[in-house]
Design a protein around this motif. Structure first.
Motif, short mmCIF file in Angstrom:
data_model
loop_
_atom_site.label_atom_id
_atom_site.label_comp_id
_atom_site.label_asym_id
_atom_site.label_seq_id
_atom_site.Cartn_x
_atom_site.Cartn_y
_atom_site.Cartn_z
N TYR A 99 0.85 -1.19 0.00
CA TYR A 99 0.00 0.00 0.00
C TYR A 99 0.88 1.23 0.00
N GLY A 100 0.37 2.30 -0.53
CA GLY A 100 1.07 3.57 -0.56
C GLY A 100 0.08 4.65 -0.96
N THR A 101 0.59 5.75 -1.49
CA THR A 101 -0.29 6.81 -1.95
C THR A 101 0.43 7.68 -2.97
N ILE A 102 -0.32 8.23 -3.88
CA ILE A 102 0.18 9.29 -4.75
C ILE A 102 -0.54 10.59 -4.44
N HIS A 103 -1.38 10.56 -3.42
CA HIS A 103 -2.14 11.74 -2.99
C HIS A 103 -1.77 12.08 -1.54
N PRO A 104 -0.65 12.77 -1.30
CA PRO A 104 -0.30 13.12 0.07
C PRO A 104 -1.31 14.06 0.73
N GLU A 105 -2.09 14.75 -0.08
CA GLU A 105 -3.11 15.64 0.50
C GLU A 105 -4.28 14.88 1.10
N SER A 106 -4.36 13.57 0.83
CA SER A 106 -5.45 12.76 1.39
C SER A 106 -5.12 12.21 2.76
N ALA A 119 -5.02 5.37 -4.45
CA ALA A 119 -5.79 5.41 -5.69
C ALA A 119 -5.37 4.31 -6.66
N LYS A 120 -4.12 3.89 -6.63
CA LYS A 120 -3.67 2.82 -7.53
C LYS A 120 -4.41 1.51 -7.25
#
Length: 158
Positions: A99-106, A119-120
Motif C-alpha cells: 500500500y502507498g499513496t500518490i495523494h499526500p493531500e489525502s 488510488a492505484k
C-alpha cells in the motif's frame, strides 16, 4: 560532475537548541551519516508523519516505519528486540501489504490512526496498532471504480 536525484531518501540536520542559542538546522555534516535511503523501487516519498517518536513514511507503493534512536536486533530464533542506537534513524521496518499513496493531500490523522487513499489500488486505508487495513466496508466496488476512473484527481476523506 552529474546530478544525482534521490527520490526515496531523506536527510536530517543538526538540532535546534533554544536553551543553548544554537541553530544547527542549516548544518548537514556528511561525516555523521545523516541520510537514510529507502528502496526506490517503491516510488518516491510522498509523506512523512511522526508517530510515537518514530516516523511513518508513505511512498507510492509502500509504507515504512523508521525508528528514531532505536535499532532492531534479531535473535537466532527469529524474534526481535529493540535497543538504543547512536544513529537517529537506523532501522526501517516495512508494514505488510503493498500500500502507498500518490495523494499526500489525502493523509489525515485522528488519535492513534492514520488515514489515506491509495488510488492505484482503489481503496481508503487506515494504519493503527495492528497495521494497515482497508476500510472500504460495503463500498469496495464504488471505491475501486471511482478511484480507477479518477486516478490523478484530488481525493480527501474526513
Amino acid at each position: 560532475y552529474r546530478q544525482n536525484i534521490k527520490i526515496a531518501s531523506f536527510t536530517y540536520s543538526e538540532p535546534y537548541s533554544q536553551s543553548l542559542n544554537y541553530n544547527g538546522l542549516n548544518e548537514f555534516n556528511l561525516s555523521k551519516n545523516n541520510s537514510k535511503d529507502l528502496d526506490d523501487k517503491y516510488g518516491s516519498i510522498q509523506m512523512i508523519k511522526t508517530h510515537n517518536n518514530d516516523l511513518d513514511i508513505l511512498q507510492e507503493n509502500r509504507v515504512h516505519k523508521v525508528l528514531y534512536g532505536k535499532t532492531v536486533l534479531y535473535n537466532e530464533d527469529g524474534s526481535s528486540n529493540v535497543a538504543k542506537s547512536d544513529l537517529p534513524f537506523e532501522s526501517v521496518i516495512p508494514y505488510s501489504g503493498e500500500y502507498g499513496t500518490i495523494h499526500p493531500e489525502s493523509v489525515a490523522s485522528y488519535g492513534n490512526y492514520l488515514y489515506w487513499v491509495d488510488a492505484k489500488r482503489g481503496t481508503p486505508l487506515r494504519k493503527g496498532q495492528s497495521g494497515i487495513e482497508a476500510i472500504n466496508y460495503g463500498l469496495v466496488n464504488w471505491f475501486r471504480d471511482y478511484l480507477k476512473l479518477n486516478y490523478r484527481c484530488i481525493i480527501i476523506i474526513y
